[in-house]
Design an enzyme around this catalytic site. Sequence first.
Site, PDB file in Angstrom:
ATOM      1  N   ASN A  73      -4.434  92.760 -16.175  1.00 48.37           N
ATOM      2  CA  ASN A  73      -3.450  91.948 -15.099  1.00 48.37           C
ATOM      3  C   ASN A  73      -2.536  91.122 -15.865  1.00 48.37           C
ATOM      4  O   ASN A  73      -3.140  90.075 -16.444  1.00 48.37           O
ATOM      5  CB  ASN A  73      -4.309  91.033 -14.167  1.00 48.37           C
ATOM      6  CG  ASN A  73      -3.364  90.294 -13.246  1.00 48.37           C
ATOM      7  OD1 ASN A  73      -2.001  90.398 -13.535  1.00 48.37           O
ATOM      8  ND2 ASN A  73      -3.860  89.477 -12.424  1.00 48.37           N
TER       9      ASN A  73
ATOM     10  N   ARG B 229      -2.629  96.056 -12.396  1.00 48.47           N
ATOM     11  CA  ARG B 229      -2.274  95.268 -11.265  1.00 48.47           C
ATOM     12  C   ARG B 229      -0.666  95.103 -11.432  1.00 48.47           C
ATOM     13  O   ARG B 229      -0.009  94.605 -12.334  1.00 48.47           O
ATOM     14  CB  ARG B 229      -2.887  94.072 -11.069  1.00 48.47           C
ATOM     15  CG  ARG B 229      -2.052  93.137  -9.832  1.00 48.47           C
ATOM     16  CD  ARG B 229      -2.694  91.493 -10.063  1.00 48.47           C
ATOM     17  NE  ARG B 229      -2.043  91.004  -8.822  1.00 48.47           N
ATOM     18  CZ  ARG B 229      -1.616  89.918  -8.736  1.00 48.47           C
ATOM     19  NH1 ARG B 229      -1.581  88.803 -10.035  1.00 48.47           N
ATOM     20  NH2 ARG B 229      -1.083  89.308  -7.567  1.00 48.47           N
TER      21      ARG B 229
ATOM     22  N   HIS C 186      -1.593  90.126  -2.251  1.00 49.22           N
ATOM     23  CA  HIS C 186      -2.961  89.982  -2.180  1.00 49.22           C
ATOM     24  C   HIS C 186      -3.601  91.291  -1.360  1.00 49.22           C
ATOM     25  O   HIS C 186      -4.851  91.230  -1.023  1.00 49.22           O
ATOM     26  CB  HIS C 186      -3.575  88.771  -1.417  1.00 49.22           C
ATOM     27  CG  HIS C 186      -2.932  87.580  -1.931  1.00 49.22           C
ATOM     28  ND1 HIS C 186      -2.758  86.462  -1.309  1.00 49.22           N
ATOM     29  CD2 HIS C 186      -2.931  87.223  -3.123  1.00 49.22           C
ATOM     30  CE1 HIS C 186      -2.624  85.472  -2.089  1.00 49.22           C
ATOM     31  NE2 HIS C 186      -2.619  85.932  -3.172  1.00 49.22           N
TER      32      HIS C 186
ATOM     33  N   ARG D 188       2.835  75.839  -2.703  1.00 52.72           N
ATOM     34  CA  ARG D 188       3.802  76.409  -1.731  1.00 52.72           C
ATOM     35  C   ARG D 188       3.780  75.891  -0.206  1.00 52.72           C
ATOM     36  O   ARG D 188       2.628  75.538   0.103  1.00 52.72           O
ATOM     37  CB  ARG D 188       3.720  77.810  -1.682  1.00 52.72           C
ATOM     38  CG  ARG D 188       3.620  78.693  -3.174  1.00 52.72           C
ATOM     39  CD  ARG D 188       3.656  80.132  -2.952  1.00 52.72           C
ATOM     40  NE  ARG D 188       3.620  80.872  -4.326  1.00 52.72           N
ATOM     41  CZ  ARG D 188       2.590  81.873  -4.718  1.00 52.72           C
ATOM     42  NH1 ARG D 188       1.367  82.060  -3.532  1.00 52.72           N
ATOM     43  NH2 ARG D 188       2.658  82.085  -5.795  1.00 52.72           N
TER      44      ARG D 188
ATOM     45  N   GLU E  55     -11.172  91.815  -6.922  1.00 51.94           N
ATOM     46  CA  GLU E  55      -9.993  92.628  -7.118  1.00 51.94           C
ATOM     47  C   GLU E  55      -9.976  93.746  -8.444  1.00 51.94           C
ATOM     48  O   GLU E  55      -9.432  94.742  -8.224  1.00 51.94           O
ATOM     49  CB  GLU E  55      -8.771  91.819  -7.097  1.00 51.94           C
ATOM     50  CG  GLU E  55      -8.541  90.789  -6.021  1.00 51.94           C
ATOM     51  CD  GLU E  55      -7.418  90.058  -6.013  1.00 51.94           C
ATOM     52  OE1 GLU E  55      -6.214  90.277  -5.942  1.00 51.94           O
ATOM     53  OE2 GLU E  55      -7.803  88.915  -6.546  1.00 51.94           O
TER      54      GLU E  55
END
Length: 398
Positions: free
Chosen positions: A7, A94, A183, A242, A385
């Site tokens: 990643n 990823r 996600h 956010r 993940e």
Amino acid sequence: MNILVVNAGSSSIKYQLIDMTTEKPLSSGIVERIGLEEGTITHKTFLNGEEKKTKEVFPIPDHTVGLKRVAELLVDAEWGVISDPSEIQAVGHRLVHGGEAFTKTVVITEEVKAKVKELFPLAPLHNPANLIGVEVAEKVFPNATQIGVFDTAFHQTMPEVAYRYAIPNELYTEMGIRKYGFHGTSHKYVSEKAAEYLGNEKAKVVTIHLGNGASMAAVDGGVCKDTTMGIGPLNGLIMGTRSGDVDPSIIFYLIEQKGYSVAEVSKILNKESGMQGLTGDTDMRDIEDRYIKGDKTAVLAYEMYAYRIQQFIGKYAAAMNGLDAIVFTAGIGENDTIARSLVCKNMTYFGIEMDEAKNAVRSKDIREINVEGAKTKVLVISTNEELEIAQQSYNLVK
């Protein structure tokens, strides 16, 4: 088969080497501060039930230097877990944004890389860094098959009624402006684990991924029907920095009436809002401490955070015409008992009733925290993940 999961970010590389015969990690680590005066590599090995860790500090001018050192550590006499880099048969990457072009995991070719470049405008902070990771891995592990696993792919099953925005058609047809979601690897992994746990492959599940970034998905029989994030990761839930959903008029007001630049508004909504904007803190553990002490700002922030999640549970139960389970996952979802408790409060109409004693138990195992006999299961499932990327890569090259 050994699969290396990579990643790559703009200044970091997270990695994990997984033995697919056991689906257990042999090694993991992170390269940080790439391009700065002093970079770091934190490297862990997991052999014979023992975990060992080392940390190195040295200049890491670019991703090539960082990943080359990872390859050396993986075969190192003291810190290695394999004898030769050729023992890595595939590298699973990823890749954040696949647009409409990538609906599943793919072998990375020159054509794939060219298409990922075309999608840079949709994910300018992520896709360029992801692609650098691919190109470096091709040099460092030339014998391995390079595999691309896209965050957006799982959500590509959404019906048009869910992913389209009510804007002029040409903005979609010519510019690709629509909901994509993110996600996806996490939502896919935990929704499948939930279906296995329930013994029902047709289960209607709402997955709730709560970390610094947060999103939800409506998964009906293993198929994503809707998700909270949109063309980018700003939409939906209240997150660490956010804002999540806001009235778009706020943007026009700040620009037209208050003289803010577009860049300033973007910074406010992406980096200065969410829990940061409400409390001054981004770490939920600090906000949790303040909540327990009765800090009114923290209490309001927690209640807003949970209220937004409750709203989407209702929307997604409607979208699927039913609800068998909700699943909490990721750092906050797996560990924050207050957040889970507030989300499940006053939700009996949806069959959601939490057992607070079960909620207080900490475990990495799949656990059910609803009261006995509740119509809707409340599950806590640890996301993985890296394993999901490895599994998808393995299935493709096998």
